[in-house]
Design a protein around this motif. Sequence first.
Motif, PDB file in Angstrom:
ATOM      1  N   LEU A  95     -11.694  -1.917   0.964  1.00  0.00           N
ATOM      2  CA  LEU A  95     -10.838  -3.047   0.595  1.00  0.00           C
ATOM      3  C   LEU A  95     -10.262  -3.708   1.843  1.00  0.00           C
ATOM      4  N   ALA A  96      -9.926  -2.897   2.840  1.00  0.00           N
ATOM      5  CA  ALA A  96      -9.372  -3.428   4.090  1.00  0.00           C
ATOM      6  C   ALA A  96     -10.345  -4.369   4.776  1.00  0.00           C
ATOM      7  N   SER A 146      -2.190  -2.568  -0.236  1.00  0.00           N
ATOM      8  CA  SER A 146      -2.554  -1.302  -0.861  1.00  0.00           C
ATOM      9  C   SER A 146      -2.325  -0.128   0.093  1.00  0.00           C
ATOM     10  N   ALA A 147      -2.692  -0.328   1.358  1.00  0.00           N
ATOM     11  CA  ALA A 147      -2.532   0.740   2.341  1.00  0.00           C
ATOM     12  C   ALA A 147      -1.064   1.042   2.613  1.00  0.00           C
ATOM     13  N   ILE A 148      -0.242  -0.008   2.680  1.00  0.00           N
ATOM     14  CA  ILE A 148       1.197   0.187   2.879  1.00  0.00           C
ATOM     15  C   ILE A 148       1.787   0.980   1.714  1.00  0.00           C
ATOM     16  N   GLY A 200      -0.108   9.634   4.409  1.00  0.00           N
ATOM     17  CA  GLY A 200      -0.328  10.270   5.705  1.00  0.00           C
ATOM     18  C   GLY A 200      -1.245   9.489   6.638  1.00  0.00           C
ATOM     19  N   GLU A 201      -1.978  10.223   7.489  1.00  0.00           N
ATOM     20  CA  GLU A 201      -2.836   9.601   8.499  1.00  0.00           C
ATOM     21  C   GLU A 201      -3.891   8.667   7.913  1.00  0.00           C
ATOM     22  N   PRO A 202      -4.571   9.056   6.827  1.00  0.00           N
ATOM     23  CA  PRO A 202      -5.577   8.131   6.277  1.00  0.00           C
ATOM     24  C   PRO A 202      -4.978   6.784   5.886  1.00  0.00           C
ATOM     25  N   ALA A 203      -3.802   6.798   5.285  1.00  0.00           N
ATOM     26  CA  ALA A 203      -3.162   5.542   4.886  1.00  0.00           C
ATOM     27  C   ALA A 203      -2.749   4.730   6.112  1.00  0.00           C
ATOM     28  N   CYS A 216      -5.772   3.133   7.500  1.00  0.00           N
ATOM     29  CA  CYS A 216      -6.212   2.022   6.659  1.00  0.00           C
ATOM     30  C   CYS A 216      -5.350   0.784   6.898  1.00  0.00           C
ATOM     31  N   VAL A 217      -4.058   0.975   7.142  1.00  0.00           N
ATOM     32  CA  VAL A 217      -3.188  -0.144   7.484  1.00  0.00           C
ATOM     33  C   VAL A 217      -3.701  -0.837   8.748  1.00  0.00           C
TER      34      VAL A 217
END
Length: 267
Positions: free
Chosen positions: A52-53, A63-65, A73-76, A79-80
């Motif tokens: 999506l990013a 969505s990532a925020i 955590g780290e994956p989010a 993704c940001v």
Amino acid sequence: MARRATSNFVKHACPLLLAGMIAIGFAPDSFAQSTKGMTTEEAQQYKDCLKLAQLRPEDGFESAIEWRDMGGGEPARHCVAVSLISLGKYKEAATRLDALAKDSTAEPHVVAGMLSQAGQAWMMASNLEFAWRDQTRALEIVKNDPQLWIDRAMVLGMAGQYWESIDDLNKALDLEPDQIDALIYRATAWRMLKSYDLAMTDIDNVLSKDPDNTQALFERGNLHRIAGDNDKARRDWMTVIENSNGTPVADAAKANIEKMDVRTESE
């Protein structure tokens, strides 16, 4: 390294390679390593977030925020940063990736990937000094990944340090002798150093393995033009246009033909 925003390497390197310089998200092997320890559901959420990013970065960022604030955590956080790259906010993305790499508890290869991405983002933000710093840090962690050597070679080439760029590309090719991107980048560096025979050798090597490679055909057209063989240059650039019309490299091939025709008429 001194900070320089542009150089002839950028102007003359293959446009398609430059257009694809930012590898948003990890490569497949790095992604697999980055999802170790996650549940299947968590890994799928990470994959969906990265997709999506890239495809809809504004939605991806929101969505990532939200995922980050819910404990992603780290994956989010990653993704940001990927969303910010897609949105063209390179400096902010690079800063976030630097912080993520500093705090990360992931495996070394994953951390090196974060630093490499940060370096790419700094490069797109025209901060070559920080780009070189992060690419060098990545190589201090993982020395046997040819892509990391290629990434730093790009920074060095953009800074006009062609010999140093070739040194890094040589290391990439020592690790993976048939690495196509490394050969094409090295050909461009040789051309910038006016070592046209060496440049052509690298391009011939690529085309012997992949005769339809548009990047290599574009570069060979450049070399033919330098040699004064306009017919061969035109033939290569026309092939690029026919095979990849609508892409940056095809647009550059069209521009080169137009420039060549104007110069020929004035001669």
